[in-house]
Each structure stands twice: as C-alpha cells, then as structure tokens.
Design a protein around this motif. Structure first.
Motif, PDB file in Angstrom:
ATOM      1  N   GLU A 133       0.853  -1.180   0.000  1.00 52.08           N
ATOM      2  CA  GLU A 133       0.000   0.000   0.000  1.00 52.08           C
ATOM      3  C   GLU A 133       0.892   1.234   0.000  1.00 52.08           C
ATOM      4  N   TYR A 134       0.345   2.346  -0.504  1.00 49.96           N
ATOM      5  CA  TYR A 134       1.165   3.546  -0.660  1.00 49.96           C
ATOM      6  C   TYR A 134       0.472   4.778  -0.063  1.00 49.96           C
ATOM      7  N   TYR A 144      -1.809  11.214   2.890  1.00 49.91           N
ATOM      8  CA  TYR A 144      -3.035  10.704   2.277  1.00 49.91           C
ATOM      9  C   TYR A 144      -2.777   9.304   1.730  1.00 49.91           C
ATOM     10  N   PRO A 145      -3.734   8.386   1.903  1.00 46.29           N
ATOM     11  CA  PRO A 145      -3.589   7.093   1.233  1.00 46.29           C
ATOM     12  C   PRO A 145      -3.717   7.293  -0.267  1.00 46.29           C
ATOM     13  N   ALA A 146      -2.944   6.545  -1.045  1.00 48.39           N
ATOM     14  CA  ALA A 146      -2.946   6.701  -2.500  1.00 48.39           C
ATOM     15  C   ALA A 146      -3.247   5.375  -3.169  1.00 48.39           C
ATOM     16  N   ALA A 147      -4.300   5.370  -3.961  1.00 47.70           N
ATOM     17  CA  ALA A 147      -4.654   4.155  -4.705  1.00 47.70           C
ATOM     18  C   ALA A 147      -3.964   4.190  -6.061  1.00 47.70           C
ATOM     19  N   VAL A 148      -3.364   3.077  -6.467  1.00 51.05           N
ATOM     20  CA  VAL A 148      -2.711   2.987  -7.769  1.00 51.05           C
ATOM     21  C   VAL A 148      -3.783   2.714  -8.822  1.00 51.05           C
ATOM     22  N   LEU A 160      -1.694   7.622  -9.701  1.00 52.45           N
ATOM     23  CA  LEU A 160      -2.286   7.394  -8.383  1.00 52.45           C
ATOM     24  C   LEU A 160      -3.504   8.296  -8.206  1.00 52.45           C
ATOM     25  N   LYS A 161      -4.376   7.905  -7.274  1.00 55.84           N
ATOM     26  CA  LYS A 161      -5.525   8.749  -6.934  1.00 55.84           C
ATOM     27  C   LYS A 161      -5.553   8.971  -5.433  1.00 55.84           C
ATOM     28  N   VAL A 162      -5.603  10.255  -5.059  1.00 52.09           N
ATOM     29  CA  VAL A 162      -5.712  10.657  -3.664  1.00 52.09           C
ATOM     30  C   VAL A 162      -7.093  11.250  -3.457  1.00 52.09           C
ATOM     31  N   GLU A 163      -7.784  10.815  -2.420  1.00 48.82           N
ATOM     32  CA  GLU A 163      -9.116  11.345  -2.153  1.00 48.82           C
ATOM     33  C   GLU A 163      -9.010  12.787  -1.641  1.00 48.82           C
ATOM     34  N   GLY A 164      -9.842  13.649  -2.213  1.00 40.42           N
ATOM     35  CA  GLY A 164      -9.831  15.053  -1.820  1.00 40.42           C
ATOM     36  C   GLY A 164      -9.980  15.936  -3.041  1.00 40.42           C
TER      37      GLY A 164
END
Length: 283
Positions: A133-134, A144-148, A160-164
């Motif tokens: 996880e990144y 922020y958690p980052a989804a690949v 990557l996608k960061v929520e916000g």
C-alpha cells in the motif's frame, strides 16, 4: 601753464594718474559683474550635472526579472510535488511527527498532482509492488492514502488517486515543443528529509536511452528520454520536469550523479495513462 612751478606740474601729473587708475578700476569691476560667468565655472557646473552626488541606498537583495520568475515557478510547482511512501495511514494521526512517520513509512520516490481532484503522476518502478500500500505526503506535511489507478505496460509511468479536492497541481505542457538548450527544472521530494529538492539545468539531449534498475523487474532500458545537464537529487524519481512557463514537460526517472546529468520521460508519453485515469474516476 607757464606760470606753474615744477612742483605743481609733478603733483598735477600724479593726480591725473590717480584719477585715471581709479576710473579704470571702477569700469573693470562693473564689466566683470555684468559679464557672463567664467568658462571654467560653466564647465564645473556641467560636470556637476553629469556626475550625480553620492546617494545613500539601503542594502537589499536585488533579484533580476529572469531569476525572480524562476524562483516563482519553483515555489508554485513545489506545492504540487509529493513524496510517495510505502505504508498505510491507519496508524497516522494529525499529531504524528516526521520522526514517527520515518519509522512507520518507507520512502519510495516522488510524484506530482496533475489535477486539483487528486490525480498524481509518478514512475511505475516507485509503486511497482502490487502487494504493498502507498501513501503520499504533500508539501504541507499532510499524509493521504494513494490508490494505484494504473501502471503502464510500456513506460515507467504510474497514476495514483488521492481522495480530496483543491490540491495544488502542475499543468501539463507539450514535450514535442522541447528544444535543446532550453532551461528545465527538475523537482522532487526528498522523502527521508520531508522537503522538496530542486535541480536547474538545460536540456542537453533528446530521444536518449538509459538503463534503469527496477527493484521489481530488474534492469530495463528506457527510451525517448529527455537529458538535462543537472544531476537528479535523491528522491527526484517520479517528480516533474518543468519548463519556464511552469508546465510539466517530463517525469524525472533516472540520473547519473557522477556525470551530472539526469533523464526524464517526455510528458506526452503519459497522456494516455492520465486520460484513462480520468475516465476510470468518472465511471
């Protein structure tokens, strides 16, 4: 006159001489006062006008317009640069210190926002392990958690996608317009120190090939690279290569510090990945 004595004649001559001298002096003084100022005085006035008097100036740092513009670009672009870390945010709180973050998260590289709603561009080798996880750390120290979203199959590019929302981001340029000799700015995040790094140089080559060590797939050749005459700082991989208009023209990917050169992928190679990421988010 014949009746005048010798003594009287002498006195008369002296009197006439005195009167004549007095009259001459008076006339001379009058003429001088009425005449123009002497030429030497005039010259001194001209010189005085040409050479300004000494003026006391307060000491201050003088920044030329081109340098001022460069500083402005770096300052604005740095706000969009993030550090990419391996780990999760579940144990991190608003009061977590940098020292605690260092213990819980492992620095991996850099990235940068390309949209205000949290799309981050980076290198594939930075987030290559699909089992991990990144997390990203922004310039203001927030995590922020980052989804690949995607890992390119042909380029060292990942999205990557960061929520916000309302993140600072760097607009994209056109790497087809890059010229050898133009100024280029390589930015990154020194994740170990939690601060941005900057290298400024010029584009010294195009369509270059370099070998990069990928910790997941081994040694691989990267092609069509932009070469700049500034060594990549530690952690620069995945960060933006920016031109003097403040637009991202490349993604820093590999460097040769001993040779004082760095390489970046042209930003156009990531356009499809970015477009696909936007489509995925909207769906």
């Amino acid at each position: 006159m014949e009746s005048l004595t010798k003594t009287q004649i002498v006195l008369l001559v002296l009197l006439v001489s005195f009167v004549t001298s007095l009259a001459t002096g008076i006339v001379t003084v009058t003429l001088v006062n009425q005449a123009p100022q002497p030429i030497t005085h005039t010259i001194s006035k001209v010189v005085e006008k040409m050479v300004p008097k000494e003026v006391l100036v307060k000491e201050k740092t003088v920044i030329f317009s081109s340098e001022e513009n460069l500083v402005k670009i770096i300052k604005e672009a740095s706000l969009a640069v993030v550090g990419v870390m391996v780990g999760t945010t579940k144990d991190l709180t608003a009061t977590t210190t940098n020292e605690e973050i260092r213990k819980k998260l492992t620095p991996s590289g850099s990235g940068f926002f390309v949209s205000k709603d949290g799309i981050v561009l980076t290198n594939k080798h930075i987030v290559g392990d699909e089992t991990l996880e990144y997390v990203v750390i922004t310039s203001d120290g927030k995590t922020y958690p980052a989804a690949v979203i995607s890992r390119s199959s042909s380029q060292d590019v990942a999205v990557l996608k960061v929520e916000g929302n309302n993140f600072n981001f760097i607009p994209l340029g056109n790497s087809k317009n890059i010229n050898v000799g133009q100024t280029a700015i390589a930015l990154g995040s020194d994740s170990g120190e939690f601060q941005n790094t900057v290298s400024v140089g010029v584009v010294s080559g195009l369509n270059k090939t370099a070998a990069a060590l990928n910790s997941f797939s081994g040694l691989e050749d990267l092609v069509a690279l932009i070469q700049i005459d500034a060594a990549a700082n530690p952690g620069n991989s995945g960060g933006p290569l920016v031109d003097l208009s403040g637009r991202a023209i490349g993604i820093n990917t590999v460097g040769a510090p001993r040779e004082n050169i760095g390489f970046a992928l042209p930003i156009n190679l990531a356009q499809k990945d970015i477009a696909d990421a936007f489509k995925q988010i909207k769906n």
